[in-house]
Design an enzyme around this catalytic site. Structure first.
Site, PDB file in Angstrom:
ATOM      1  N   CYS A 142       0.861  -1.183   0.000  1.00  0.00           N
ATOM      2  CA  CYS A 142       0.000   0.000   0.000  1.00  0.00           C
ATOM      3  C   CYS A 142       0.897   1.233   0.000  1.00  0.00           C
ATOM      4  O   CYS A 142       2.116   1.125  -0.098  1.00  0.00           O
ATOM      5  CB  CYS A 142      -0.982  -0.001   1.166  1.00  0.00           C
ATOM      6  SG  CYS A 142      -0.278   0.283   2.799  1.00  0.00           S
TER       7      CYS A 142
ATOM      8  N   ARG B  41      -3.242  -0.531   5.508  1.00  0.00           N
ATOM      9  CA  ARG B  41      -3.845  -1.618   4.737  1.00  0.00           C
ATOM     10  C   ARG B  41      -2.919  -2.800   4.494  1.00  0.00           C
ATOM     11  O   ARG B  41      -3.305  -3.951   4.735  1.00  0.00           O
ATOM     12  CB  ARG B  41      -4.358  -1.088   3.394  1.00  0.00           C
ATOM     13  CG  ARG B  41      -5.484  -0.097   3.547  1.00  0.00           C
ATOM     14  CD  ARG B  41      -5.814   0.565   2.239  1.00  0.00           C
ATOM     15  NE  ARG B  41      -4.705   1.398   1.798  1.00  0.00           N
ATOM     16  CZ  ARG B  41      -4.616   1.948   0.607  1.00  0.00           C
ATOM     17  NH1 ARG B  41      -5.557   1.758  -0.289  1.00  0.00           N
ATOM     18  NH2 ARG B  41      -3.578   2.707   0.290  1.00  0.00           N
TER      19      ARG B  41
ATOM     20  N   ASP C  50      -8.494   3.582   1.603  1.00  0.00           N
ATOM     21  CA  ASP C  50      -7.428   3.942   2.531  1.00  0.00           C
ATOM     22  C   ASP C  50      -8.032   4.559   3.796  1.00  0.00           C
ATOM     23  O   ASP C  50      -8.564   5.668   3.760  1.00  0.00           O
ATOM     24  CB  ASP C  50      -6.481   4.928   1.863  1.00  0.00           C
ATOM     25  CG  ASP C  50      -5.213   5.150   2.655  1.00  0.00           C
ATOM     26  OD1 ASP C  50      -5.194   4.857   3.873  1.00  0.00           O
ATOM     27  OD2 ASP C  50      -4.223   5.624   2.060  1.00  0.00           O
TER      28      ASP C  50
END
Length: 166
Positions: A8, A14, A127
């Protein structure tokens, strides 16, 4: 051994969630010895010199609520040599899909994918740094990791000890 790398933007929300959720899943399935699983960042936002920031507290809390520890994990940067090291390089969103091939020098072996591509809902894992919705992100990560594990089983790339077949 199957080597999996989750990616990420900053490697504090994440991708570490995916790393530790997937580690937990394969351990619960008795497959921990079949995998090497890590995560990386496409950008240095959370890495200062050689030192990366730890997993963001709300992400760490979400993992802990599920009984999953991410102790000791700090942000690490994706580097070109990771391409040869890993079998699967799985990004969280379309921004990652733009940056990963640039950093890795392309994708000649087709190793790069998105986590949600392994589900019935292809697309991005939002996100939570921006959405603040760590619950939704965690649900997407769990769904994506389950789908990825199922993909490995169905594709014959993973021996299923329960059914004693690939």
């Amino acid at each position: 051994m199957i080597k999996v790398l989750f990616v990420c933007h900053g490697n504090i929300c994440r991708s570490p969630m995916a790393e530790f959720v997937f580690k937990d899943m394969v351990a619960a399935a008795g497959l921990a010895n079949e995998f090497h699983i890590e995560s990386r960042a496409t950008h240095t936002d959370e890495i200062w010199g050689e030192r990366g920031n730890p997993v963001y507290p709300p992400a760490r809390k979400k993992l802990a609520e599920a009984g999953i520890s991410c102790a000791g994990k700090t942000a690490e940067l994706l580097v070109k040599s990771d391409y040869m090291e890993y079998d699967y390089i799985i990004g969280m969103d379309s921004e990652n899909m733009r940056w990963m091939p640039r950093i890795l020098g392309g994708d000649p072996e087709g190793k790069i994918s998105l986590l949600m591509d392994y589900t019935d809902r292809p697309g991005n894992v939002a996100d939570p740094w921006y959405t603040r919705d760590f619950d939704a992100t965690f649900r997407d990560v769990v769904e994506g990791c389950k789908g990825f594990l199922q993909y490995l089983k169905m594709s014959g790339k993973l021996y299923d000890k329960e059914s004693k077949q690939f």
